[in-house]
Design a protein around this motif. Structure first.
Motif, short mmCIF file in Angstrom:
data_model
loop_
_atom_site.label_atom_id
_atom_site.label_comp_id
_atom_site.label_asym_id
_atom_site.label_seq_id
_atom_site.Cartn_x
_atom_site.Cartn_y
_atom_site.Cartn_z
N ARG A 1 0.84 -1.21 0.00
CA ARG A 1 0.00 0.00 0.00
C ARG A 1 0.87 1.26 0.00
O ARG A 1 0.60 2.22 -0.71
N GLU A 2 1.95 1.24 0.80
CA GLU A 2 2.79 2.42 0.96
C GLU A 2 3.72 2.67 -0.24
O GLU A 2 4.29 3.75 -0.35
N ALA A 3 3.88 1.66 -1.08
CA ALA A 3 4.80 1.81 -2.22
C ALA A 3 4.09 2.48 -3.39
O ALA A 3 2.91 2.26 -3.62
N ASP A 4 4.87 3.29 -4.13
CA ASP A 4 4.32 3.88 -5.36
C ASP A 4 4.27 2.83 -6.47
O ASP A 4 3.43 2.91 -7.37
N ALA A 5 5.19 1.88 -6.42
CA ALA A 5 5.27 0.85 -7.47
C ALA A 5 6.00 -0.37 -6.91
O ALA A 5 6.67 -0.28 -5.87
N LEU A 6 5.87 -1.48 -7.61
CA LEU A 6 6.51 -2.73 -7.18
C LEU A 6 7.53 -3.17 -8.23
O LEU A 6 7.33 -2.97 -9.43
N LEU A 7 8.61 -3.78 -7.74
CA LEU A 7 9.62 -4.36 -8.63
C LEU A 7 9.85 -5.79 -8.17
O LEU A 7 10.34 -6.01 -7.05
N ILE A 8 9.46 -6.74 -8.99
CA ILE A 8 9.55 -8.15 -8.60
C ILE A 8 10.75 -8.79 -9.30
O ILE A 8 10.89 -8.70 -10.52
N ALA A 9 11.62 -9.41 -8.50
CA ALA A 9 12.76 -10.16 -9.05
C ALA A 9 12.44 -11.64 -8.89
O ALA A 9 12.41 -12.16 -7.78
N VAL A 10 12.19 -12.28 -10.01
CA VAL A 10 11.63 -13.64 -9.97
C VAL A 10 12.62 -14.68 -10.49
O VAL A 10 13.12 -14.58 -11.61
N PRO A 11 12.91 -15.71 -9.69
CA PRO A 11 13.66 -16.85 -10.21
C PRO A 11 12.75 -17.72 -11.08
O PRO A 11 11.54 -17.44 -11.18
N GLU A 12 13.31 -18.74 -11.67
CA GLU A 12 12.49 -19.69 -12.44
C GLU A 12 12.57 -21.06 -11.79
O GLU A 12 13.67 -21.59 -11.59
N TYR A 13 11.41 -21.61 -11.41
CA TYR A 13 11.35 -22.97 -10.87
C TYR A 13 10.45 -23.79 -11.80
O TYR A 13 9.26 -23.49 -11.94
N ASN A 14 11.03 -24.80 -12.40
CA ASN A 14 10.26 -25.68 -13.28
C ASN A 14 9.43 -24.91 -14.29
O ASN A 14 8.21 -25.10 -14.42
N TYR A 15 10.10 -24.00 -14.96
CA TYR A 15 9.53 -23.19 -16.04
C TYR A 15 8.48 -22.19 -15.55
O TYR A 15 7.74 -21.62 -16.35
N SER A 16 8.37 -21.98 -14.24
CA SER A 16 7.35 -21.08 -13.75
C SER A 16 7.88 -20.30 -12.55
O SER A 16 9.10 -20.24 -12.33
N ILE A 17 6.97 -19.69 -11.79
CA ILE A 17 7.42 -18.88 -10.65
C ILE A 17 7.47 -19.75 -9.40
O ILE A 17 6.70 -20.70 -9.27
N PRO A 18 8.35 -19.44 -8.45
CA PRO A 18 8.40 -20.20 -7.20
C PRO A 18 7.07 -20.12 -6.44
O PRO A 18 6.40 -19.07 -6.46
N GLY A 19 6.74 -21.20 -5.77
CA GLY A 19 5.49 -21.25 -4.99
C GLY A 19 5.40 -20.14 -3.96
O GLY A 19 4.31 -19.60 -3.71
N VAL A 20 6.52 -19.77 -3.35
CA VAL A 20 6.46 -18.73 -2.31
C VAL A 20 5.99 -17.40 -2.88
O VAL A 20 5.28 -16.64 -2.21
N LEU A 21 6.36 -17.13 -4.11
CA LEU A 21 5.93 -15.87 -4.73
C LEU A 21 4.45 -15.94 -5.10
O LEU A 21 3.69 -15.00 -4.86
N LYS A 22 4.04 -17.08 -5.65
CA LYS A 22 2.62 -17.25 -6.00
C LYS A 22 1.76 -17.12 -4.74
O LYS A 22 0.71 -16.47 -4.75
N ASN A 23 2.23 -17.72 -3.65
CA ASN A 23 1.49 -17.66 -2.38
C ASN A 23 1.36 -16.22 -1.89
O ASN A 23 0.28 -15.79 -1.47
N ALA A 24 2.45 -15.47 -1.98
CA ALA A 24 2.42 -14.07 -1.52
C ALA A 24 1.46 -13.24 -2.39
O ALA A 24 0.71 -12.41 -1.88
N ILE A 25 1.49 -13.51 -3.70
CA ILE A 25 0.57 -12.78 -4.59
C ILE A 25 -0.87 -13.16 -4.27
O ILE A 25 -1.76 -12.31 -4.24
N ASP A 26 -1.10 -14.45 -3.98
CA ASP A 26 -2.46 -14.87 -3.63
C ASP A 26 -2.96 -14.10 -2.40
O ASP A 26 -4.08 -13.58 -2.40
N TRP A 27 -2.12 -14.01 -1.37
CA TRP A 27 -2.52 -13.24 -0.18
C TRP A 27 -2.76 -11.77 -0.56
O TRP A 27 -3.70 -11.14 -0.06
N ALA A 28 -1.90 -11.24 -1.43
CA ALA A 28 -2.01 -9.81 -1.78
C ALA A 28 -3.27 -9.50 -2.58
O ALA A 28 -3.68 -8.34 -2.65
#
Ligand SMILES: Cc1cc2nc3c(=O)[nH]c(=O)nc-3n(C[C@H](O)[C@H](O)[C@H](O)COP(=O)(O)O)c2cc1C
Length: 192
Positions: free
Chosen positions: A70-97
């Motif tokens: 909420r406090e950020a003007d913008a987001l910058l996501i640095a994403v690794p690649e796990y099995n051709y996709s995004i890591p589960g921890v990032l997907k989980n955080a986005i789901d909560w968000a």
């Protein structure tokens, strides 16, 4: 009166202490043009999404993550690649968000992506991340793209970026994100 700093929340999609993706965000913070500040968050404390947990009360780590977004003007996501996709921890955080529906802190946010990976340079995971973000009502910057190929040879053992060519590509990405955020604000009538 000087303008207030432009606040970017850096989200590393890896929990690893010496993560190269976290290192990429640290490098971005070092080379950020004047007036741009980058805070780097940590997804480690965020529990697995569970509607029962949510119904019992939003966990403090999730509240903190929501506030940081909420406090950020913008987001910058640095994403690794796990099995051709995004890591589960990032997907989980986005789901909560994206919770609660209709009131998500992601709505209307400008986002830029980058990633450090192997031979594929996170091309596939960044593509997958764009798909995940489609439902979040974020506005994801199209270009410049930043894929760090063979990242193992571009970071030292402490996860610090040592490659000048990659380092030089960070300021233009940050500048583009600031411009993009202003364009999004103009479009959505919500100037930062
Ligand atoms: C479960 C798992 C799957 C992976 N799959 C891929 C992959 O599909 N493509 C790739 O380029 N690297 C893959 N990797 C390698 C990661 O990109 C690499 O571990 C990278 O260092 C992670 O980023 P970090 O340094 O920020 O933690 C995988 C790693 C793990 C642990």
């Amino acid at each position: 009166m000087p303008e207030r700093p432009f606040h970017i929340l850096g989200i590393p999609g890896s929990l690893r202490r010496l993560s190269m993706n976290r290192g990429l965000l640290l490098a971005a913070r070092e080379v950020a043009p004047p007036g741009i500040e980058i805070k780097i968050t940590d997804l480690l404390p965020i529990p697995l999404y569970n509607a029962d947990v949510e119904d019992a009360g939003v966990p403090p780590a999730v509240e903190t993550f929501w506030r940081e977004i909420r406090e950020a003007d913008a987001l910058l996501i640095a994403v690794p690649e796990y099995n051709y996709s995004i890591p589960g921890v990032l997907k989980n955080a986005i789901d909560w968000a994206t919770r609660p529906p209709g009131k998500s802190v992601l709505q209307g946010k400008a986002v830029a992506l980058m990633g450090a990976g192997g031979r594929g340079g996170t091309v596939r995971s960044q593509f997958a991340l764009r798909q995940v973000l489609l439902n979040s009502e974020t506005y994801v910057l199209l270009k410049p793209e930043l894929y760090v190929y063979q990242a193992g040879s571009r970071f030292d053992a402490e996860g610090r970026l040592t490659d000048e060519e990659v380092r030089n590509r960070l300021p233009p990405l940050l500048t583009a994100l600031v411009k993009w955020t202003r364009a999004v604000a103009y479009m959505t009538d919500d100037a930062p």
